[in-house]
Write an enzyme that holds these catalytic residues in place. Structure first.
Site, PDB file in Angstrom:
ATOM      1  N   CYS A  25       0.818  -1.220   0.000  1.00 13.80           N
ATOM      2  CA  CYS A  25       0.000   0.000   0.000  1.00 13.80           C
ATOM      3  C   CYS A  25       0.851   1.268   0.000  1.00 13.80           C
ATOM      4  O   CYS A  25       0.611   2.179  -0.779  1.00 13.80           O
ATOM      5  CB  CYS A  25      -0.946   0.006   1.199  1.00 13.80           C
ATOM      6  SG  CYS A  25      -2.163  -1.325   1.162  1.00 13.80           S
ATOM      7  N   HIS A  26       1.843   1.331   0.886  1.00  8.93           N
ATOM      8  CA  HIS A  26       2.647   2.547   0.999  1.00  8.93           C
ATOM      9  C   HIS A  26       4.143   2.271   1.095  1.00  8.93           C
ATOM     10  O   HIS A  26       4.925   3.161   1.414  1.00  8.93           O
ATOM     11  CB  HIS A  26       2.178   3.381   2.197  1.00  8.93           C
ATOM     12  CG  HIS A  26       0.754   3.785   2.082  1.00  8.93           C
ATOM     13  ND1 HIS A  26      -0.253   3.118   2.742  1.00  8.93           N
ATOM     14  CD2 HIS A  26       0.147   4.739   1.335  1.00  8.93           C
ATOM     15  CE1 HIS A  26      -1.417   3.667   2.424  1.00  8.93           C
ATOM     16  NE2 HIS A  26      -1.209   4.647   1.575  1.00  8.93           N
ATOM     17  N   GLY A  27       4.553   1.017   0.882  1.00 11.61           N
ATOM     18  CA  GLY A  27       5.972   0.702   0.765  1.00 11.61           C
ATOM     19  C   GLY A  27       6.740   0.488   2.048  1.00 11.61           C
ATOM     20  O   GLY A  27       7.940   0.744   2.084  1.00 11.61           O
TER      21      GLY A  27
END
Length: 187
Positions: free
Chosen positions: A151-153
């Protein structure tokens, strides 16, 4: 005129007080019993339902797990990852300087004594609640060989500690116990 000694007001007053006391005691007792019967349904409805009690613990058989493998399970409607760490993964996790970590924890703090090779974590990224990859075979494990949140690394290492990305803390370790060498009860 009659004298006050002709009647016995104390006898009749005593009888009246005794009857009045009995009526008051009976009324209070009846109200108390009625109050208990009125409160019982209210109190019992606050108890958890059977499906909630059933979901309060999860028992896992990890006898089929081999070094390097992981399984996904469900605990309280959230994913749980159980990983059998290899000797190389344990050495890699122990080689990290704990002081350099955002959420400083050693591998020993995240596992149970005698079972250091089994890591149990909630499969929920601590950033915004996505499910990280890395538990299933062939999934991306991120730069540190643990878990990767697409989702956001966020990147987690083999001990599920945050190493890179926006997640503020490590993957949560739930309360769990070993009931045998191959059975874990979470919750």
């Amino acid at each position: 005129m009659a004298s006050s000694t002709d009647t016995t007001p104390t006898d009749t007053a005593a009888d009246g007080v005794r009857r009045r006391d009995f009526i008051e005691i009976a009324a209070v007792a009846t109200a108390g019993v009625g109050g208990i019967f009125a409160l019982l349904p209210l109190v019992s409805q606050m108890a958890p339902s059977k499906d909630v009690l059933a979901a309060s613990t999860t028992e896992l058989d990890i006898s089929a797990l081999e070094p390097g493998q992981a399984i996904k399970a469900e605990f309280r409607k959230q994913p749980v990852f159980v990983r059998y760490l290899t000797d190389a993964e344990i050495a890699e996790a122990n080689a990290v300087d704990v002081g350099s970590l955002r959420d400083a924890q050693t591998l020993a703090e995240r596992t149970q004594p005698g079972h250091e090779h089994i890591l149990v974590v909630m499969g929920v990224c601590t950033h915004l609640g996505c499910v990280p990859l890395g538990a299933a075979e062939g999934e991306v494990k991120g730069e540190y060989g643990g878990y990767f949140c697409p989702c956001h690394g966020s990147h987690y290492d083999t001990a599920a500690r945050i190493r890179k990305g926006p997640a503020p803390t490590n993957l949560e370790v739930p309360e769990y116990t070993f009931t045998s060498d191959t059975t874990i009860v979470i919750g």
